[in-house]
Design an enzyme around this catalytic site. Structure first.
Site, mmCIF file in Angstrom:
data_model
loop_
_atom_site.group_PDB
_atom_site.id
_atom_site.type_symbol
_atom_site.label_atom_id
_atom_site.label_comp_id
_atom_site.label_asym_id
_atom_site.label_seq_id
_atom_site.Cartn_x
_atom_site.Cartn_y
_atom_site.Cartn_z
ATOM 1 N N LYS B 205 0.826 -1.164 -0.030
ATOM 2 C CA LYS B 205 -0.114 -0.064 0.024
ATOM 3 C C LYS B 205 0.774 1.174 0.004
ATOM 4 C CE LYS B 205 -2.490 2.975 2.329
ATOM 5 N NZ LYS B 205 -2.336 4.511 2.035
ATOM 6 N N GLU B 279 9.143 0.767 11.386
ATOM 7 C CA GLU B 279 10.186 1.724 10.977
ATOM 8 C C GLU B 279 9.550 3.158 11.056
ATOM 9 O OE1 GLU B 279 12.234 4.339 10.435
ATOM 10 O OE2 GLU B 279 12.424 3.768 8.292
ATOM 11 N N CYS B 313 13.151 10.383 8.142
ATOM 12 C CA CYS B 313 12.884 9.662 9.436
ATOM 13 C C CYS B 313 14.320 9.917 10.213
ATOM 14 C CB CYS B 313 12.366 8.510 9.493
ATOM 15 S SG CYS B 313 13.019 7.213 8.447
ATOM 16 N N GLU B 410 8.913 15.198 16.097
ATOM 17 C CA GLU B 410 9.531 15.091 14.887
ATOM 18 C C GLU B 410 8.712 16.066 14.018
ATOM 19 O OE1 GLU B 410 8.692 11.469 12.794
ATOM 20 O OE2 GLU B 410 10.666 11.536 11.955
#
Lengths: 293, 501
Positions: B205, B279, B313, B410
């Site tokens: 996906k 992750e 990331c 973040e």
């Protein structure tokens, strides 16, 4: 006239000390003949949290000890257990085990300690790698202890089961808070006496007695626990623990094993509780001409 | 490019007021050609080896964030489409893929790798059009790494017994894989290659803002002649991903994305026995010691936070500079930032391209505002941004502290927070005092210091005197709330196997 027996008070094992539960609660433990043999501490959430604090405090020094040193301490545990065999056989027989089976369980437990003692300074070489990257870098990956692990030990095999789940974790440099078998906690908590005399620093292994039903949610939801290992069969508790683990992305493992089987001891159980860390460094480029880095 | 030259004049005027000398970098426009690129007006779902219309009959648009132009219309997979894809993957697992000799499986992966190489330019251009990243990066990093990843794992397919001493590795079955928008094709490769090499089949996906290269990959997989259903691609939004995560017949979930969504997934699959790798987010410390090679470190800072607009990331988003060199490093960093070209991602000179989506730009702008409200000192270059499209200036925050939200959370954009430190103990404490643990950077000329830091930083990847390097042979993944499991290298095989007892 025979001397009156001195009965042992069973307590918790937290940070190398033997405190009673702060809650003052207890539950009765019976032998196979249904005679009450001990008032066992019914550990509370607060006891668990104290144990996590002790385990976190012990983590830095335990995880940075030399692998060889950890190996020696685990071997010392085996020596100590060997020397107290009779006590453990006796405690196991009180659970209804035959003498032969009790002796077998103690022998296997000693063997398992020796087995994991040997792995302490070898699993890195099995699971670490030097990685041939395409760029001009030296690159290697090493297993590293995960941190504080909450363990709910198997309900059956109170000695071998507990040793089998705790040893691979501490062999790998983790510190542990473990809930002993609820029904047969005697020899689990007696193991604390072996640990306390094995040069194992206080807080590396903390042992609680009590009910999983009360404590499993706290094991899984504590924000300073890095991973959990649940070694019982209750599907509902498993699901709840797995769900709560998401709160801080805890690693959660669920073991159901026959602890007598040869493959119940293996280095992959150490690996389950390791993080893999990869380090990069340039090869002969830094500080030379150009802006290579 | 009259607009650009006008802006550079503005810049010159403003720059003369600053104490730091201004640089005037003039590049002739060098746009990559889009002539040879074939983007269809509409894409269907890739299920069972065929492109099929979605049961929902719904489509959504994917746009170019650099100019907001619609690129194509993409099928939206509903729960029944996901079900169809999982069934196709299950069938392929049972009937073809699992039975195929491992060596032959490997050959298909080699084919995919070669085909990506052959069509690398096309993939790079589409990646940049769809996602907004500079063509230089998609051309030199994303696409070659994606091909290399297939090459690397292709070779593992028939060598798996050597990877797991004394154990027999078996595949898990059907892997549901959900990937983000920051490295669309590369993440597809990271997910698909190890899954197929170990004998699993896949339902992938892609992210809703960057579905095109995954769909082009589906075309390529068709061209490679993989058995039908081994790889399926279902496009859509979060609900499509949720349908995949919650599908009873999926054996493994692999997810790369935000920590909140990772937590949702971890909770959703609790008690199902599904294996999972996550992750997730990061907030990496990039640590510069006073004995570091400063110029290289500055390059590393820039690469660490401005690579891919900071949509990374493992971005080095928290800079720690040793106090006695802080003013030098910050001055050099500001000078270097003035040379960064922000603009058309298709231009080969561009360093910082477009922000991937309006929602992401809004989030970044929110944090830039928040940082100022929290009392941090902001620095941005005075280069003007293009009039159209989604762009963000490279941004520094000085005078930040551990408790600032811009330091703890973040941002996923070109925003760097700067803190200073005096001692090693202090910087280790600060670097680790965060829920994340994906990566870290260390800059020093002293080897023993590197190993000390590398040991004690709780992060899955430590770049010493370098940053943001990736390789198929090198495991990648996080500690703590940055997720678990590794992708890449031998360790990247573990998440896709179980051991036969």
């Amino acid at each position: 006239m025979s001397a009156t027996e001195i009965r042992k008070t069973y307590k918790l094992f937290i940070g190398g000390q033997f405190p009673r539960t702060e809650s003052g609660r207890y539950y009765k433990v019976s032998n196979a003949k249904n005679e009450v043999i001990a008032n066992m501490c019914l550990a509370s959430r607060k006891d668990f949290r104290n144990a996590v604090v002790a385990a976190r405090k012990a983590f830095e020094s335990w995880s940075t000890k030399s692998a060889f040193n950890r190996s020696q301490i685990l071997y010392r545990m085996a020596e100590m257990l060997e020397g107290r065999k009779a006590q453990f056989v006796d405690e196991l027989m009180q659970t209804g085990m035959s003498k032969t089976m009790a002796e077998k369980e103690v022998r296997l437990s000693v063997d398992r300690m020796v087995y994991y003692s040997g792995w302490c300074d070898k699993y890195h070489q099995l699971f670490g790698t030097v990685n041939p990257v395409s760029s001009s870098h030296f690159n290697f990956s090493m297993p590293e202890a995960m941190g504080v692990i909450g363990v709910i030990a198997p309900e059956s095999h109170p000695l071998l089961g507990l040793v089998s789940v705790v040893l691979p974790l501490i062999a790998g440099g983790n510190t542990v808070v473990v809930l002993a078998s609820e029904k047969h906690p005697l020899c689990s908590i007696s193991l604390a006496e072996v640990l306390a005399t094995s040069d194992l620093s206080g807080g590396v292994v903390n042992i609680l007695t009590g009910k999983s039903q009360e404590l499993h949610t706290h094991f899984a939801s504590h924000m300073d626990v890095n991973a959990i290992l649940y070694a019982r069969a209750d599907a509902k508790e498993k699901k709840t623990m797995a769900e709560l683990s998401a709160l801080n992305v805890k690693r959660s493992f669920f073991y159901e094993r026959d602890w007598y089987r040869a493959d119940a001891e293996n280095p992959y159980d150490i690996l389950d509780f390791q993080e893999i860390k990869t380090t990069w460094h340039p090869i002969e480029q830094i500080g030379t001409s150009g802006a290579k880095y | 490019m009259s607009i650009q030259s006008k802006k550079s004049t503005d810049k010159k005027v403003k720059a003369t007021k600053k104490s730091i000398p201004a640089f005037e970098w003039k590049y002739a426009p060098a746009p990559e050609s889009t002539d040879h690129i074939d983007i269809k007006p509409q894409y269907e779902l890739f299920i069972g080896g065929k492109f099929v219309k979605p049961a929902t009959s719904e489509y959504f648009e994917t746009t170019n964030p650099a100019n907001n132009k619609v690129l194509s219309s993409i099928a939206k997979a509903g729960a029944s489409d996901v079900d169809k894809a999982v069934k196709a993957a299950r069938k392929a697992y049972a009937q073809s893929w699992q039975k195929m000799p491992a060596r032959e499986r490997g050959k298909y992966l080699y084919r995919i790798a070669r085909l990506i190489q052959e069509r690398a330019r096309e993939f790079a251009v589409i990646e940049t059009l769809d996602g907004g990243k500079p063509i230089r990066e998609s051309r030199d990093i994303d696409i070659p790494l994606a091909a290399n990843h297939f090459f690397y794992y292709a070779g593992w397919a028939d060598k798996l017994p050597y990877a797991f001493p004394n154990r027999k590795p078996m595949p898990l079955g059907v892997a549901g894989q959900i990937i983000p928008w920051n490295f669309p094709l590369l993440m597809a490769a990271w997910k698909i290659a190890p899954a197929l090499a170990t004998g699993n089949t896949v339902v992938l996906k892609p992210a809703e803002t960057t579905p095109l290269t995954a769909l082009k990959l589906a075309e390529l997989i068709q061209e490679a002649g993989l058995p039908e259903g081994v790889v399926n691609v279902v496009t859509g939004f979060g609900d499509t991903g949720a349908a995949l995560v919650n599908h009873a017949s999926v054996d493994k979930i692999a997810f790369t994305g935000s920590t909140p969504v990772g937590k949702y997934i971890q909770k959703a699959i609790a008690g199902t026995g599904k294996k999972v790798t996550l992750e997730l987010g990061g907030k990496a410390a990039n640590i510069i010691f006073d004995d570091a090679p400063i110029d290289q470190a500055v390059e590393g800072i820039v690469n660490g936070i401005f690579f891919n607009q900071g949509h990374v990331c493992c971005a080095g988003s928290r800079l720690f500079v040793q106090e006695n060199i802080a003013s030098t490093v910050i001055a050099k960093l500001k000078r270097r930032m003035k040379t960064l070209v922000v603009g058309d991602p298709m231009d080969k000179n561009t360093d910082i391209g477009a922000i991937n989506s309006a929602a992401q730009l809004k989030k970044i702008q929110h944090y830039i505002q928040l940082g100022q409200q929290e009392g941090a000192e902001i620095y941005q270059t005075d280069q003007a941004l293009p009039d159209k499209g989604l762009f963000c200036k490279p941004t520094l925050f000085l005078g930040t502290s551990q408790s600032h939200r811009i330091v703890q959370e973040e941002i996923f954009g070109p925003v760097l927070t700067i803190q200073t430190f005096r001692t090693i103990e202090e910087v280790i404490e600060k670097a680790n005092n965060i829920p994340y643990g994906l990566s870290a950077g260390v800059w020093t000329d002293k080897g023993s210091k590197i190993f000390n830091l590398s040991n004690r930083l709780r992060a899955g990847v430590v770049w010493a005197n370098t940053y943001n390097k990736f390789d198929p042979a090198s495991p990648f993944g996080g500690y703590k709330e940055s997720g678990f499991g590794r992708e890449g290298g031998l360790h990247g095989l573990y998440p896709y196997v179980q051991f036969e007892h």
